[in-house]
Design a protein around this motif. Sequence first.
Motif, PDB file in Angstrom:
ATOM      1  N   TRP A 189       0.825  -1.208   0.000  1.00 48.32           N
ATOM      2  CA  TRP A 189       0.000   0.000   0.000  1.00 48.32           C
ATOM      3  C   TRP A 189       0.863   1.262   0.000  1.00 48.32           C
ATOM      4  O   TRP A 189       0.507   2.259  -0.635  1.00 48.32           O
ATOM      5  CB  TRP A 189      -0.951   0.005   1.192  1.00 48.32           C
ATOM      6  CG  TRP A 189      -1.988  -1.068   1.077  1.00 48.32           C
ATOM      7  CD1 TRP A 189      -2.061  -2.212   1.790  1.00 48.32           C
ATOM      8  CD2 TRP A 189      -3.065  -1.106   0.143  1.00 48.32           C
ATOM      9  NE1 TRP A 189      -3.121  -2.969   1.377  1.00 48.32           N
ATOM     10  CE2 TRP A 189      -3.766  -2.312   0.363  1.00 48.32           C
ATOM     11  CE3 TRP A 189      -3.520  -0.255  -0.853  1.00 48.32           C
ATOM     12  CZ2 TRP A 189      -4.883  -2.675  -0.374  1.00 48.32           C
ATOM     13  CZ3 TRP A 189      -4.631  -0.608  -1.587  1.00 48.32           C
ATOM     14  CH2 TRP A 189      -5.300  -1.806  -1.348  1.00 48.32           C
ATOM     15  N   LEU A 246       0.818   4.111  -2.835  1.00 48.39           N
ATOM     16  CA  LEU A 246       0.637   5.515  -2.488  1.00 48.39           C
ATOM     17  C   LEU A 246       1.758   6.379  -3.072  1.00 48.39           C
ATOM     18  O   LEU A 246       1.499   7.467  -3.594  1.00 48.39           O
ATOM     19  CB  LEU A 246       0.577   5.668  -0.964  1.00 48.39           C
ATOM     20  CG  LEU A 246       0.368   7.082  -0.450  1.00 48.39           C
ATOM     21  CD1 LEU A 246      -0.998   7.602  -0.876  1.00 48.39           C
ATOM     22  CD2 LEU A 246       0.516   7.129   1.052  1.00 48.39           C
ATOM     23  N   ALA A 273      -8.553   8.355 -11.499  1.00 48.07           N
ATOM     24  CA  ALA A 273      -8.236   7.005 -11.035  1.00 48.07           C
ATOM     25  C   ALA A 273      -8.947   6.692  -9.724  1.00 48.07           C
ATOM     26  O   ALA A 273      -9.470   5.581  -9.538  1.00 48.07           O
ATOM     27  CB  ALA A 273      -6.730   6.847 -10.869  1.00 48.07           C
ATOM     28  N   ILE A 274      -8.987   7.646  -8.814  1.00 52.25           N
ATOM     29  CA  ILE A 274      -9.672   7.428  -7.535  1.00 52.25           C
ATOM     30  C   ILE A 274     -11.163   7.243  -7.753  1.00 52.25           C
ATOM     31  O   ILE A 274     -11.783   6.348  -7.169  1.00 52.25           O
ATOM     32  CB  ILE A 274      -9.371   8.582  -6.562  1.00 52.25           C
ATOM     33  CG1 ILE A 274      -7.898   8.539  -6.121  1.00 52.25           C
ATOM     34  CG2 ILE A 274     -10.285   8.521  -5.357  1.00 52.25           C
ATOM     35  CD1 ILE A 274      -7.459   9.720  -5.313  1.00 52.25           C
ATOM     36  N   LEU A 275     -11.757   8.067  -8.612  1.00 54.60           N
ATOM     37  CA  LEU A 275     -13.184   7.913  -8.906  1.00 54.60           C
ATOM     38  C   LEU A 275     -13.472   6.586  -9.600  1.00 54.60           C
ATOM     39  O   LEU A 275     -14.490   5.938  -9.325  1.00 54.60           O
ATOM     40  CB  LEU A 275     -13.679   9.073  -9.764  1.00 54.60           C
ATOM     41  CG  LEU A 275     -13.750  10.435  -9.055  1.00 54.60           C
ATOM     42  CD1 LEU A 275     -14.162  11.518 -10.042  1.00 54.60           C
ATOM     43  CD2 LEU A 275     -14.701  10.379  -7.886  1.00 54.60           C
ATOM     44  N   SER A 329       0.549  12.015  -9.524  1.00 54.48           N
ATOM     45  CA  SER A 329      -0.254  13.220  -9.297  1.00 54.48           C
ATOM     46  C   SER A 329       0.571  14.485  -9.496  1.00 54.48           C
ATOM     47  O   SER A 329       0.023  15.528  -9.832  1.00 54.48           O
ATOM     48  CB  SER A 329      -0.865  13.195  -7.903  1.00 54.48           C
ATOM     49  OG  SER A 329       0.145  13.347  -6.929  1.00 54.48           O
ATOM     50  N   LEU A 382      -5.024  11.492 -11.314  1.00 58.54           N
ATOM     51  CA  LEU A 382      -5.192  10.922  -9.972  1.00 58.54           C
ATOM     52  C   LEU A 382      -6.659  10.966  -9.554  1.00 58.54           C
ATOM     53  O   LEU A 382      -7.186   9.985  -9.028  1.00 58.54           O
ATOM     54  CB  LEU A 382      -4.330  11.687  -8.963  1.00 58.54           C
ATOM     55  CG  LEU A 382      -4.444  11.215  -7.523  1.00 58.54           C
ATOM     56  CD1 LEU A 382      -3.941   9.794  -7.408  1.00 58.54           C
ATOM     57  CD2 LEU A 382      -3.699  12.141  -6.606  1.00 58.54           C
ATOM     58  N   ILE A 383      -7.321  12.086  -9.817  1.00 60.11           N
ATOM     59  CA  ILE A 383      -8.736  12.205  -9.446  1.00 60.11           C
ATOM     60  C   ILE A 383      -9.574  11.207 -10.237  1.00 60.11           C
ATOM     61  O   ILE A 383     -10.444  10.525  -9.688  1.00 60.11           O
ATOM     62  CB  ILE A 383      -9.222  13.649  -9.670  1.00 60.11           C
ATOM     63  CG1 ILE A 383      -8.501  14.584  -8.694  1.00 60.11           C
ATOM     64  CG2 ILE A 383     -10.725  13.750  -9.512  1.00 60.11           C
ATOM     65  CD1 ILE A 383      -8.726  16.040  -8.966  1.00 60.11           C
ATOM     66  N   LEU A 399       1.162   6.757  -6.802  1.00 60.10           N
ATOM     67  CA  LEU A 399       0.077   7.713  -7.047  1.00 60.10           C
ATOM     68  C   LEU A 399       0.512   9.146  -6.778  1.00 60.10           C
ATOM     69  O   LEU A 399       0.130  10.068  -7.508  1.00 60.10           O
ATOM     70  CB  LEU A 399      -1.147   7.358  -6.202  1.00 60.10           C
ATOM     71  CG  LEU A 399      -1.939   6.128  -6.660  1.00 60.10           C
ATOM     72  CD1 LEU A 399      -3.055   5.829  -5.675  1.00 60.10           C
ATOM     73  CD2 LEU A 399      -2.482   6.337  -8.046  1.00 60.10           C
ATOM     74  N   LEU A 402     -11.719   3.772  -9.198  1.00 65.44           N
ATOM     75  CA  LEU A 402     -11.603   2.736  -8.173  1.00 65.44           C
ATOM     76  C   LEU A 402     -12.837   2.690  -7.273  1.00 65.44           C
ATOM     77  O   LEU A 402     -13.323   1.617  -6.912  1.00 65.44           O
ATOM     78  CB  LEU A 402     -10.349   2.954  -7.328  1.00 65.44           C
ATOM     79  CG  LEU A 402      -9.032   2.585  -7.992  1.00 65.44           C
ATOM     80  CD1 LEU A 402      -7.867   2.980  -7.099  1.00 65.44           C
ATOM     81  CD2 LEU A 402      -8.988   1.111  -8.295  1.00 65.44           C
ATOM     82  N   ILE A 403     -13.354   3.852  -6.911  1.00 72.55           N
ATOM     83  CA  ILE A 403     -14.568   3.897  -6.081  1.00 72.55           C
ATOM     84  C   ILE A 403     -15.748   3.322  -6.850  1.00 72.55           C
ATOM     85  O   ILE A 403     -16.529   2.532  -6.320  1.00 72.55           O
ATOM     86  CB  ILE A 403     -14.840   5.341  -5.611  1.00 72.55           C
ATOM     87  CG1 ILE A 403     -13.774   5.773  -4.601  1.00 72.55           C
ATOM     88  CG2 ILE A 403     -16.226   5.455  -4.996  1.00 72.55           C
ATOM     89  CD1 ILE A 403     -13.835   7.236  -4.239  1.00 72.55           C
ATOM     90  N   SER A 441     -15.344  -0.461  -7.165  1.00 69.24           N
ATOM     91  CA  SER A 441     -15.546  -1.140  -5.879  1.00 69.24           C
ATOM     92  C   SER A 441     -17.017  -1.158  -5.465  1.00 69.24           C
ATOM     93  O   SER A 441     -17.423  -2.012  -4.685  1.00 69.24           O
ATOM     94  CB  SER A 441     -14.693  -0.486  -4.785  1.00 69.24           C
ATOM     95  OG  SER A 441     -15.141   0.831  -4.546  1.00 69.24           O
TER      96      SER A 441
END
Length: 132
Positions: free
Chosen positions: A19, A23, A40-42, A30, A37-38, A26, A44-45, A48
């Motif tokens: 992890w 991090l 990719a996070i969206l 970023s 990055l934004i 990322l 992943l959410i 999931s």
Amino acid sequence: MDPNQFRVIQWRGGGLAVWLTLLLVLLFLSSVSPEWLINAILLLIGVSILLPVVGFFGLRWWLQRSLVQGNCPVCDYPLNSIKQLQVRCPNCGEILQVQEGRYVRPVPPGTVDVQVIDAIDVTVEQLSEDDF
């Protein structure tokens, strides 16, 4: 414990290193492009959240197509199994397989399988003259 023995302090992160590496990657990406990055996070959410829902309905659909419910032909015990599998009856121990949506006893070719009736349950009226 021997006091003269050299002690090695080991830290076991239990997967924490993976992890931390993720991090750091990322954070590096970023600094190059923060929009990535934004996104990719969206992503992943979203994955999931959607993956368990799609998996649940996909599993239900597969079970409705593959699950067979019926009774053991030997002891009439209720059974559930998946098509194309042999199953052992938990009540009588007979090996069964599914054919045309019903449980049957697999027998080698050329074997005659007869159905036995109890002589106690048969009365004289039920027997016809063809049986003699």
